[in-house]
Design a protein around this motif. Structure first.
Motif, PDB file in Angstrom:
ATOM      1  N   THR A 175       0.809  -1.213   0.000  1.00  0.00           N
ATOM      2  CA  THR A 175       0.000   0.000   0.000  1.00  0.00           C
ATOM      3  C   THR A 175       0.851   1.275   0.000  1.00  0.00           C
ATOM      4  O   THR A 175       1.896   1.335   0.647  1.00  0.00           O
ATOM      5  CB  THR A 175      -0.938  -0.003   1.224  1.00  0.00           C
ATOM      6  N   GLY A 176       0.399   2.293  -0.714  1.00  0.00           N
ATOM      7  CA  GLY A 176       1.122   3.562  -0.728  1.00  0.00           C
ATOM      8  C   GLY A 176       0.686   4.452  -1.868  1.00  0.00           C
ATOM      9  O   GLY A 176       0.293   3.963  -2.934  1.00  0.00           O
ATOM     10  N   MET A 177       0.764   5.755  -1.652  1.00  0.00           N
ATOM     11  CA  MET A 177       0.429   6.719  -2.691  1.00  0.00           C
ATOM     12  C   MET A 177       1.573   6.864  -3.691  1.00  0.00           C
ATOM     13  O   MET A 177       2.728   6.643  -3.354  1.00  0.00           O
ATOM     14  CB  MET A 177       0.133   8.091  -2.078  1.00  0.00           C
ATOM     15  N   GLY A 178       1.232   7.242  -4.904  1.00  0.00           N
ATOM     16  CA  GLY A 178       2.237   7.537  -5.914  1.00  0.00           C
ATOM     17  C   GLY A 178       2.612   6.319  -6.741  1.00  0.00           C
ATOM     18  O   GLY A 178       1.847   5.366  -6.868  1.00  0.00           O
ATOM     19  N   GLN A 179       3.818   6.352  -7.291  1.00  0.00           N
ATOM     20  CA  GLN A 179       4.253   5.306  -8.211  1.00  0.00           C
ATOM     21  C   GLN A 179       5.637   4.752  -7.893  1.00  0.00           C
ATOM     22  O   GLN A 179       6.181   3.943  -8.644  1.00  0.00           O
ATOM     23  CB  GLN A 179       4.249   5.848  -9.641  1.00  0.00           C
ATOM     24  N   ASP A 180       6.219   5.159  -6.762  1.00  0.00           N
ATOM     25  CA  ASP A 180       7.549   4.688  -6.422  1.00  0.00           C
ATOM     26  C   ASP A 180       7.565   3.164  -6.309  1.00  0.00           C
ATOM     27  O   ASP A 180       6.719   2.570  -5.653  1.00  0.00           O
ATOM     28  CB  ASP A 180       7.999   5.312  -5.097  1.00  0.00           C
ATOM     29  N   GLY A 181       8.529   2.534  -6.945  1.00  0.00           N
ATOM     30  CA  GLY A 181       8.682   1.089  -6.896  1.00  0.00           C
ATOM     31  C   GLY A 181       8.140   0.355  -8.103  1.00  0.00           C
ATOM     32  O   GLY A 181       8.554  -0.774  -8.385  1.00  0.00           O
ATOM     33  N   ALA A 182       7.215   0.975  -8.831  1.00  0.00           N
ATOM     34  CA  ALA A 182       6.582   0.277  -9.951  1.00  0.00           C
ATOM     35  C   ALA A 182       7.575  -0.001 -11.077  1.00  0.00           C
ATOM     36  O   ALA A 182       7.641  -1.117 -11.609  1.00  0.00           O
ATOM     37  CB  ALA A 182       5.394   1.088 -10.470  1.00  0.00           C
ATOM     38  N   ARG A 183       8.360   1.010 -11.460  1.00  0.00           N
ATOM     39  CA  ARG A 183       9.348   0.822 -12.533  1.00  0.00           C
ATOM     40  C   ARG A 183      10.435  -0.156 -12.107  1.00  0.00           C
ATOM     41  O   ARG A 183      10.877  -1.009 -12.883  1.00  0.00           O
ATOM     42  CB  ARG A 183       9.965   2.168 -12.917  1.00  0.00           C
ATOM     43  N   GLY A 184      10.895  -0.021 -10.869  1.00  0.00           N
ATOM     44  CA  GLY A 184      11.909  -0.939 -10.374  1.00  0.00           C
ATOM     45  C   GLY A 184      11.406  -2.368 -10.338  1.00  0.00           C
ATOM     46  O   GLY A 184      12.149  -3.310 -10.635  1.00  0.00           O
ATOM     47  N   MET A 185      10.128  -2.535  -9.988  1.00  0.00           N
ATOM     48  CA  MET A 185       9.541  -3.872  -9.981  1.00  0.00           C
ATOM     49  C   MET A 185       9.476  -4.450 -11.389  1.00  0.00           C
ATOM     50  O   MET A 185       9.754  -5.640 -11.598  1.00  0.00           O
ATOM     51  CB  MET A 185       8.142  -3.830  -9.359  1.00  0.00           C
ATOM     52  N   GLY A 220      -2.045   3.003  -4.709  1.00  0.00           N
ATOM     53  CA  GLY A 220      -1.316   3.843  -5.649  1.00  0.00           C
ATOM     54  C   GLY A 220      -0.107   3.127  -6.208  1.00  0.00           C
ATOM     55  O   GLY A 220      -0.030   2.832  -7.403  1.00  0.00           O
ATOM     56  N   MET A 221       0.865   2.814  -5.363  1.00  0.00           N
ATOM     57  CA  MET A 221       2.094   2.151  -5.809  1.00  0.00           C
ATOM     58  C   MET A 221       1.834   0.760  -6.375  1.00  0.00           C
ATOM     59  O   MET A 221       2.263   0.462  -7.499  1.00  0.00           O
ATOM     60  CB  MET A 221       3.104   2.117  -4.665  1.00  0.00           C
ATOM     61  N   PRO A 222       1.111  -0.111  -5.672  1.00  0.00           N
ATOM     62  CA  PRO A 222       0.822  -1.413  -6.285  1.00  0.00           C
ATOM     63  C   PRO A 222      -0.093  -1.288  -7.508  1.00  0.00           C
ATOM     64  O   PRO A 222       0.033  -2.065  -8.451  1.00  0.00           O
ATOM     65  CB  PRO A 222       0.144  -2.209  -5.160  1.00  0.00           C
ATOM     66  N   GLY A 223      -0.975  -0.299  -7.507  1.00  0.00           N
ATOM     67  CA  GLY A 223      -1.834  -0.084  -8.667  1.00  0.00           C
ATOM     68  C   GLY A 223      -1.067   0.326  -9.895  1.00  0.00           C
ATOM     69  O   GLY A 223      -1.366  -0.083 -11.021  1.00  0.00           O
TER      70      GLY A 223
END
Length: 362
Positions: free
Chosen positions: A287-297, A319-322
């Motif tokens: 869970t988390g707002m924004g997009q941090d981690g998505a590209r790295g994943m 947000g981030m997992p989405g």
């Protein structure tokens, strides 16, 4: 569109005036009232039916934590805490997140605020808007997820693969989501590295609180520290955490470089550092707002890592997992309560064996 109705609860008239004047500039937000103590707040909530509260941690007549606990029991609603950047303030704020607060913001120093008013306003408005969009049924989800004794006591001898690593990224709602996972992992689990968006004065306290209640040894990561199974390493609140393999051994590296995705530590920095060892990694985005981690994943998935996201139904904020879901950066998605079991299942046991033990549904 209806405005977000905010009730400001603080014993300081100066702070109430500052917050009210800042929010008066926002077309999507309306401060419907102010309260100087919890008893005043209780009556204002009944009268004004706000969407979100800002709540001071320390107040007269009744402290903020006691009021928050009563509020979550009788009338759950999104609350953003105002916290001081002190050891006491950090402990109280982390306790507030455990009790049901959605998020927190540093209580402004009046003089500093004059110099950084725009930055504070942007942060405050973002957090209030995010809080207003919270799904109330998920507000205290992680509170209901207690450690499964049968999983923690399962004779788990450790991963059959050397240097098998679990990497977790999270933001809003992440402190409790992380806790719910770690409480279910036995002390012989593969090493876990974590980037949680958190201030520098909070990260060590967060690690200490987890260490007191989780079977694994939890600590704030140190530069040059070796990574060992049975240990959890949390990024300090003012450094990026990277993992490097040298001579077949994994090490924590702390980097004092610029923010990434407006965060430091950033999940993308951690995930990108794991690309060289991706085939031995399980990456998890919570869970988390924004997009941090998505590209790295996505980078990790493309290099052979197993990548998991928390599903929308169990996320406080998707947000981030989405964003990872939108990029197809995940190999699988799970409810929060199933993540610990599937991590261990993949690390050692045959597929499905751990879920069979726990009666956990897909």
């Amino acid at each position: 569109m209806n405005k977000i109705k905010v009730l400001v609860v603080d014993d300081s008239i100066t702070i109430r005036n500052i917050l009210t004047s800042i929010l008066a500039q926002e077309s999507e937000i309306e401060v419907v009232g102010e309260a100087e103590d919890p008893y005043d707040a209780r009556e204002k909530i009944k009268q004004l039916n706000p969407d979100v509260l800002t709540l001071d941690v320390e107040m007269p007549k009744m402290d903020g934590l006691t009021f928050l606990a009563n509020l979550m029991r009788l009338r759950p609603m999104p609350v953003v805490m105002l916290s001081t950047l002190t050891t006491k303030g950090a402990d109280t704020t982390l306790a507030a997140l455990e009790t049901g607060a959605v998020d927190y913001i540093t209580k402004p120093d009046v003089e500093a605020l004059m110099a950084e008013r725009d930055s504070f306003r942007q942060t405050l408005v973002t957090k209030l808007k995010d809080a207003a969009g919270i799904n109330l049924k998920n507000l205290k989800l992680s509170k209901s997820l207690t450690a499964k004794q049968d999983l923690r006591e399962l004779p788990f001898a450790g991963s059959g693969r050397r240097n098998h690593l679990i990497a977790i990224g999270a933001s809003t709602g992440g402190t409790e989501a992380i806790k719910s996972i770690l409480m279910c992992l036995p002390p012989t689990s593969p090493a876990v590295v974590i980037t949680q968006h958190i201030p520098v004065t909070f990260s060590a306290r967060f690690a200490n609180r987890l260490n007191a209640c989780c079977p694994m040894a939890v600590q704030e990561a140190r530069h040059g520290q070796k990574v060992h199974p049975g240990n959890v390493y949390i990024a300090p609140g003012d450094k990026h955490l990277k993992i490097e393999q040298r001579g077949g051994v994994l090490f924590c590296l702390l980097e004092d470089s610029p923010e990434v995705n407006r965060h430091k530590p950033a999940v993308d920095v951690l995930f990108d550092s794991l690309v060289p060892v991706a085939g031995n990694v399980q990456a998890v985005l919570l869970t988390g707002m924004g997009q941090d981690g998505a590209r790295g994943m996505l980078n990790l998935k493309q290099q052979g890592a197993r990548t998991l996201i928390q599903n929308q139904a169990s996320s406080l904020v998707w947000g981030m997992p989405g964003k990872a879901y939108a990029l197809n950066a995940h190999t699988e998605q799970y409810p929060l309560g199933d993540i610990a079991a599937t991590l261990l299942d993949f690390a050692l046991l045959k597929r499905g064996q751990m879920k069979e033990v726990l009666n956990v549904n897909e």
